[in-house]
Design an enzyme around this catalytic site. Sequence first.
Site, short mmCIF file in Angstrom:
data_model
loop_
_atom_site.label_atom_id
_atom_site.label_comp_id
_atom_site.label_asym_id
_atom_site.label_seq_id
_atom_site.Cartn_x
_atom_site.Cartn_y
_atom_site.Cartn_z
N HIS A 157 -83.75 -27.12 66.82
CA HIS A 157 -82.36 -27.13 67.30
C HIS A 157 -81.51 -28.19 66.63
O HIS A 157 -80.29 -28.14 66.69
CB HIS A 157 -82.34 -27.32 68.81
CG HIS A 157 -82.82 -26.12 69.56
ND1 HIS A 157 -81.99 -25.25 70.21
CD2 HIS A 157 -84.08 -25.61 69.72
CE1 HIS A 157 -82.69 -24.28 70.76
NE2 HIS A 157 -83.97 -24.48 70.48
N ASP A 365 -74.92 -32.71 63.72
CA ASP A 365 -75.25 -31.89 64.88
C ASP A 365 -75.92 -30.61 64.38
O ASP A 365 -75.41 -29.99 63.44
CB ASP A 365 -73.97 -31.54 65.65
CG ASP A 365 -74.18 -31.47 67.16
OD1 ASP A 365 -75.32 -31.20 67.57
OD2 ASP A 365 -73.21 -31.69 67.89
P1 ADQ Z 1 -76.98 -30.82 72.44
O1 ADQ Z 1 -77.09 -32.02 71.56
O2 ADQ Z 1 -77.20 -31.04 73.87
O3 ADQ Z 1 -77.92 -29.64 71.96
P2 ADQ Z 1 -74.57 -29.00 72.36
O4 ADQ Z 1 -74.92 -27.87 71.49
O5 ADQ Z 1 -73.16 -29.44 72.19
O6 ADQ Z 1 -75.45 -30.29 72.16
O7 ADQ Z 1 -74.76 -28.54 73.87
C1 ADQ Z 1 -74.35 -29.30 74.97
C2 ADQ Z 1 -74.29 -28.41 76.21
O8 ADQ Z 1 -74.18 -29.23 77.36
C3 ADQ Z 1 -73.12 -27.46 76.19
O9 ADQ Z 1 -73.49 -26.22 76.69
C4 ADQ Z 1 -72.11 -28.16 77.13
O10 ADQ Z 1 -71.27 -27.29 77.84
C5 ADQ Z 1 -73.03 -28.88 78.08
N1 ADQ Z 1 -72.33 -30.09 78.56
C6 ADQ Z 1 -71.88 -31.12 77.83
N2 ADQ Z 1 -71.23 -32.01 78.60
C7 ADQ Z 1 -71.25 -31.52 79.85
C8 ADQ Z 1 -70.73 -31.96 81.12
N3 ADQ Z 1 -70.03 -33.10 81.27
N4 ADQ Z 1 -70.95 -31.21 82.19
C9 ADQ Z 1 -71.65 -30.06 82.07
N5 ADQ Z 1 -72.14 -29.58 80.91
C10 ADQ Z 1 -71.95 -30.29 79.81
C11 ADQ Z 1 -78.93 -29.47 70.93
C12 ADQ Z 1 -78.46 -29.77 69.51
C13 ADQ Z 1 -77.21 -28.97 69.18
C14 ADQ Z 1 -77.48 -27.48 69.38
C15 ADQ Z 1 -78.10 -27.22 70.74
C16 ADQ Z 1 -78.57 -25.79 70.88
O11 ADQ Z 1 -78.22 -31.16 69.35
O12 ADQ Z 1 -76.81 -29.19 67.83
O13 ADQ Z 1 -76.26 -26.77 69.30
O14 ADQ Z 1 -79.23 -28.06 70.98
O15 ADQ Z 1 -79.39 -25.43 69.82
#
Ligand code: ADQ
Length: 467
Positions: A157, A365
């Site tokens: 990921h 990311d």
């Molecule tokens: P993450 O680093 O966690 O994931 P991301 O893909 O942005 O990053 O996902 C974050 C998730 O958490 C989103 O669905 C978002 O809505 C949720 N979230 C963030 N802040 C929140 C809040 N305050 N309240 C509720 N929900 C919140 C890792 C990798 C990424 C990759 C994903 C999936 O680092 O690059 O996209 O896995 O493969």
Amino acid sequence: MSRLIVVSNRVNPPSGEGEESVGGLAMALAAALREGSGVWFGWSGKTTPEFSGQLHIQTMGGVTAATVDLEEIDLEEYYNGYANKTLWPLFHYRIDLAAFDRAFGEGYSRVNRRFAQTLAPLIEPDDVIWIHDYHLIPLARELRSLGVKNRIGFFLHIPWPAHQVMINLPRHRELVAAMFDYDLVGFQTAEYQQAFEEYVVSEAEGALVRPGWVRGFGRLLQVGAFPIGIDAEDFARMVKSPRARRMRDLMSASTVFRRLIVGVDRLDYSKGLEERFLGFERFLTENPDLRREVLMLQIAPVSREAVEAYQEIRGRLDGLSGRINGEFADVDWTPFRYVNKTYRRDELAGIYRAARVGVVTPLRDGMNLVAKEFVAAQDPADPGVLVLSRFAGAARQMPTALLVNPNSAEEVADALKRAIGMEKAERIERWQALFDGVERDDVTAWRDNFVAALTEPREVRRPALVV
Ligand code: ADQ
């Protein structure tokens, strides 16, 4: 019919109440498993004084979860240690933050072995196993050593780093060699796949046999890019929900006469929060006439609090947000709201919808799902503008966003200005292209493409291995 067994470090299916945990992987796996007869295996989130290997099986939110408890020391060495203090920073190009500690490596191997021992008895001959993320890279090797012959796929990921970065990891060859026990290894983008292939060619007497097949360590491995998506349909439904509408109305009421710029990220140094704050500060400094037209909301729930680097960045962000408000706020206006809370997903949808600009500027990311959620939540007749880092995997799929170098406060400030002033016709045109992609390349497509590649008949595709 064969079952899909999904394995990830932490198992946290949705509660069904919208209060899902924060993190892209959990979001995606829950969505990927919702249909079908899958099993989700991993850590329960609990610790026991001594590892027993006892399985807890329960059905949550339509998903069968099989979980196991770990020991405190496992968490320290494997999860906080090797996964989050060694691999995470290194794979996000933060060699300066990466800790190399032999005990971490030993804990990592031990937990992967324990996972394998607990999982192996559950596996039936037709099952297809799909392992997720950097916590579990050697799991296939451990399963193979227990005699498991099933198809096993792996999806990373996070980014795969450039060769010169990767070789900073002690015993990197051992880690990469273990990946050759998978039948298929998937990356978020073609760029990460290429970086992996370059590593194998340079470090493992490797060669590209043909597109998607790499030889290394005297073995053959199928590799591919499978960009992850969101559950776009579910998100569209959520945007229309009463809670989302109420949140949108609340946000609109608290930003009257102003345009809302919104950022939503786990509080993590890879997300470029400090640089983003500085970019916003620069925008305020350079545009006195626009200042009172905007308000920025940054939502950043704390994560990985046991790791010092996360405590430090939190302190710096508190200082920066105070400085910005101290410098620019007026009696009737504060430019910056910084909130460390988790929100329900339907509430987040409402917040995105109320925003004129979504700012997603990670320094690195794997993909970034927030960028896709922001796009999915917009009003087609009057959409907001996405400002997106070039260094997010998502940038490859989202070229009509305003792409920026997140390290440059100037570029971020300029993009904010452009987004704020963008005419509706241009906003619609850019958004439509983004939305079409988010809808088409959703989480179901991601799962189906990966599983199809993992299960297709090998005899047809597998090239001969000539060592
Ligand atoms: P993450 O680093 O966690 O994931 P991301 O893909 O942005 O990053 O996902 C974050 C998730 O958490 C989103 O669905 C978002 O809505 C949720 N979230 C963030 N802040 C929140 C809040 N305050 N309240 C509720 N929900 C919140 C890792 C990798 C990424 C990759 C994903 C999936 O680092 O690059 O996209 O896995 O493969």
